[in-house]
Scaffold this active site. Sequence first.
Site, mmCIF file in Angstrom:
data_model
loop_
_atom_site.group_PDB
_atom_site.id
_atom_site.type_symbol
_atom_site.label_atom_id
_atom_site.label_comp_id
_atom_site.label_asym_id
_atom_site.label_seq_id
_atom_site.Cartn_x
_atom_site.Cartn_y
_atom_site.Cartn_z
ATOM 1 N N ASP A 42 -1.070 -7.308 1.729
ATOM 2 C CA ASP A 42 -0.405 -6.007 1.639
ATOM 3 C C ASP A 42 1.106 -6.146 1.791
ATOM 4 O OD1 ASP A 42 -0.570 -2.940 3.658
ATOM 5 O OD2 ASP A 42 0.248 -3.334 1.648
ATOM 6 N N SER A 63 4.414 1.971 8.141
ATOM 7 C CA SER A 63 3.924 0.985 7.148
ATOM 8 C C SER A 63 5.077 0.311 6.433
ATOM 9 C CB SER A 63 3.080 1.686 6.086
ATOM 10 O OG SER A 63 1.929 2.240 6.650
ATOM 11 N N HIS A 65 0.825 -1.224 0.000
ATOM 12 C CA HIS A 65 0.000 0.000 0.000
ATOM 13 C C HIS A 65 0.851 1.263 0.000
ATOM 14 C CE1 HIS A 65 0.304 0.356 4.536
ATOM 15 N NE2 HIS A 65 0.414 1.616 4.165
HETATM 16 C C1 LIG Z 1 0.602 1.634 9.812
HETATM 17 C C2 LIG Z 1 -0.685 2.273 9.381
HETATM 18 C C3 LIG Z 1 -1.058 2.255 8.058
HETATM 19 C C4 LIG Z 1 -2.251 2.835 7.669
HETATM 20 BR BR1 LIG Z 1 -2.738 2.768 5.860
HETATM 21 C C5 LIG Z 1 -3.106 3.448 8.561
HETATM 22 N N1 LIG Z 1 -4.319 4.040 8.120
HETATM 23 C C6 LIG Z 1 -5.448 3.239 7.991
HETATM 24 N N2 LIG Z 1 -5.810 2.276 8.819
HETATM 25 C C7 LIG Z 1 -6.991 1.773 8.350
HETATM 26 C C8 LIG Z 1 -7.306 2.450 7.187
HETATM 27 N N3 LIG Z 1 -6.343 3.349 6.999
HETATM 28 C C9 LIG Z 1 -2.743 3.465 9.919
HETATM 29 C C10 LIG Z 1 -3.313 3.956 11.084
HETATM 30 CL CL1 LIG Z 1 -4.846 4.760 11.225
HETATM 31 C C11 LIG Z 1 -2.479 3.660 12.131
HETATM 32 N N4 LIG Z 1 -1.384 2.995 11.657
HETATM 33 C C12 LIG Z 1 -1.522 2.872 10.308
#
Ligand SMILES: Cc1cc(Br)c(Nc2ncc[nH]2)c2c(Cl)c[nH]c12
Length: 305
Positions: A101, A231, A53
Amino acid sequence: AFSMCGLAKEYESADNEEKNPWLVSISILRSGRGTEACKGALVSEKYILTAAHCFTIDDRADQITVKIGKKNMEVASLKSHPQYTVGKLRNLGIPEFYDYDVALLELKEKITLNSQARAICLPCTAGTTRALRRPHPQTTCRDHEEELMAVGIVKALFVTPCRDKYTSTRGLRRRTVRIKNNDKKQSCEADAIKAKQYENVTDVSQVVTERFLCTGGTEPEVDPNTCKGDSGGPLIIAKRMRYIQVGVISWGVVEVCKSTPPMECQSDKEFQEHAPSHARDFHISIFKVLPWLREELRDEGLDFL
Ligand SMILES: Cc1cc(Br)c(Nc2ncc[nH]2)c2c(Cl)c[nH]c12
């Protein structure tokens, strides 16, 4: 001889890169729209494992630069898992779907492995059998999963940036979390639908599939939470000073970091304040994407079991 995976400098004064020599910072240059930042883990001399992602379908390898140790490297190719489809459930009012992912970045040149750049161990490879001090080739992939993920609550760690209060430079900090398996898994996963993006979700299993590991929450202890910038980073289990990646940080329920600056590296505060009990984080389990990893990393000498 083989280069040992998952080894790091343990002494206090070692620098960030030597303590986490597999951690990769990824920046994706988007003309006119700045850069996106993600994390990744070095899994061989040429490949970085991260989250799919972090990229859009238009992103090309030449827009991506990665920082390993203190070196900036160029990327030859980007390959997302074939079953990753972020828009798959849009017609159900679910804007983002993070199943599968994961992605692999291939470097243009092999990285010279040294104390600041070293691969992390991947489960179901001979390197992890050695790291667990188990006999090769008798030890199976199943043995790895049993040893690493046997119980209901498994201690793990992820690495996130912090602010050094003396030099106000950017440091790295290990955060301890607990993976909720077996009977603890369900209550962890149930909190997924408290994510803003998932208000239309009726059944948790629509967004939390078999591929995910679940951390966070306040039971049995308060877990720190991931930030969006984390992420793609590795979810790691430490066994006898060897580090094994069991997950890829994918998404979380609450973005606890947006409002607060990176934590101080020196502070002994273990977790973000007001981390609500439903603040869960979801990671793609390496054990659930092994066929893809075997295929893509077949020439990397990782010796998959
Ligand atoms: C690590 C991380 C990635 C993403 Br993409 C997030 N965003 C999100 N989560 C659900 C839908 N979009 C978040 C959040 Cl919020 C906290 N940590 C995240």
